[in-house]
Write a protein that holds these residues in place. Structure first.
Motif, short mmCIF file in Angstrom:
data_model
loop_
_atom_site.label_atom_id
_atom_site.label_comp_id
_atom_site.label_asym_id
_atom_site.label_seq_id
_atom_site.Cartn_x
_atom_site.Cartn_y
_atom_site.Cartn_z
N GLU A 142 23.15 -3.17 46.10
CA GLU A 142 21.91 -2.78 46.63
C GLU A 142 21.03 -3.69 47.50
OE1 GLU A 142 19.89 -2.00 43.02
OE2 GLU A 142 20.99 -0.52 42.26
N GLN A 143 21.76 -5.03 47.77
CA GLN A 143 21.07 -5.82 48.76
C GLN A 143 21.88 -5.82 49.95
OE1 GLN A 143 18.16 -7.04 47.78
NE2 GLN A 143 18.62 -5.98 45.91
N ALA A 144 23.34 -5.28 49.82
CA ALA A 144 24.07 -5.37 51.36
C ALA A 144 23.53 -4.99 52.59
CB ALA A 144 25.44 -4.47 50.66
N ASP A 145 23.87 -5.42 53.64
CA ASP A 145 23.66 -4.86 54.86
C ASP A 145 24.67 -3.68 55.10
OD1 ASP A 145 23.17 -4.27 57.54
OD2 ASP A 145 23.42 -6.31 58.15
N GLY A 160 26.40 6.26 47.49
CA GLY A 160 25.95 6.77 46.14
C GLY A 160 24.79 5.43 45.89
N GLY A 161 24.64 5.90 44.61
CA GLY A 161 23.76 4.70 43.83
C GLY A 161 24.24 4.64 42.25
N LYS A 198 31.49 0.91 50.10
CA LYS A 198 30.54 1.51 49.40
C LYS A 198 29.22 1.21 49.81
CE LYS A 198 33.53 1.08 45.21
NZ LYS A 198 33.83 2.14 45.25
N VAL A 199 28.22 2.45 50.20
CA VAL A 199 26.99 2.19 50.56
C VAL A 199 26.13 2.83 49.68
CG1 VAL A 199 25.56 3.11 52.44
CG2 VAL A 199 27.95 2.47 53.10
N ASP A 200 25.09 1.88 49.27
CA ASP A 200 23.94 2.15 48.42
C ASP A 200 22.98 3.04 49.26
OD1 ASP A 200 22.23 2.11 46.06
OD2 ASP A 200 20.89 0.76 47.09
#
Length: 171
Positions: free
Chosen positions: A48-51, A75-76, A106-108
């Motif tokens: 959740e903190q990733a760029d 996703g989440g 993977k992208v939040d």
């Protein structure tokens, strides 16, 4: 052109049309038949903190360099289907297959309030559910699975092998 000389051309055309199907790498056979057999607890796959933009750019460059496809998993961690998908992607039979054919990022998406511009880059104005998988040709930066982005939004009710086979379409 006589009928005899047209025959080799027909055979050549048929072979060319069949080539993409033959080139497809079938998914490995999975040892589990139900999501109930996945290791528990299911993973929380999204940072959740990733760029996200930097992560996607890095993954795209890697996929291009390694001549692989790019899979963007949107996703989440709050999403049960996303966590089931992550559990299946981590299966020992599937993980090496994915690594051979794809670079996965993977992208939040938060609660649909983060990183929407990543999907927007590929013409998706609004996510209709998650997980949403974008299969991308990194060389041309084009979406390969347009119209089939949301097939896994019900992953928790899918057969794990069917899910692996769906991913193999883009290998």
């Amino acid at each position: 052109m006589t009928k005899l000389s047209a025959l080799p051309l027909f055979a050549l055309a048929a072979a060319a049309l069949a080539a993409p199907l033959a080139a497809q790498a079938p998914a490995p056979r999975l040892s589990i038949t139900s999501i109930d057999q996945l290791a528990q607890p299911l993973p929380y796959p999204y940072d959740e903190q990733a760029d996200a933009k930097a992560a996607v750019a890095h993954a795209k460059a890697q996929a291009k360099r390694e001549h692989k496809k790019l899979l963007i998993d949107l996703g989440g961690n709050w999403c049960g289907d996303c966590r089931v998908l992550a559990g299946i992607l981590d299966l020992p039979e599937l993980k090496p297959y994915l690594a051979r054919h794809f670079v996965v990022v993977k992208v939040d998406i938060g609660r649909y309030d983060k990183n929407g511009d990543i999907a927007g880059r590929y013409g998706i104005a609004k996510l209709q559910g998650v997980p949403a998988i974008l299969a991308v040709d990194p060389v041309h930066d084009t979406l390969l699975n347009n119209g089939r982005l949301f097939a896994l939004t019900d992953a928790r009710h899918m057969n794990p092998q069917a899910l692996a086979d769906w991913l193999a379409q883009w290998a």
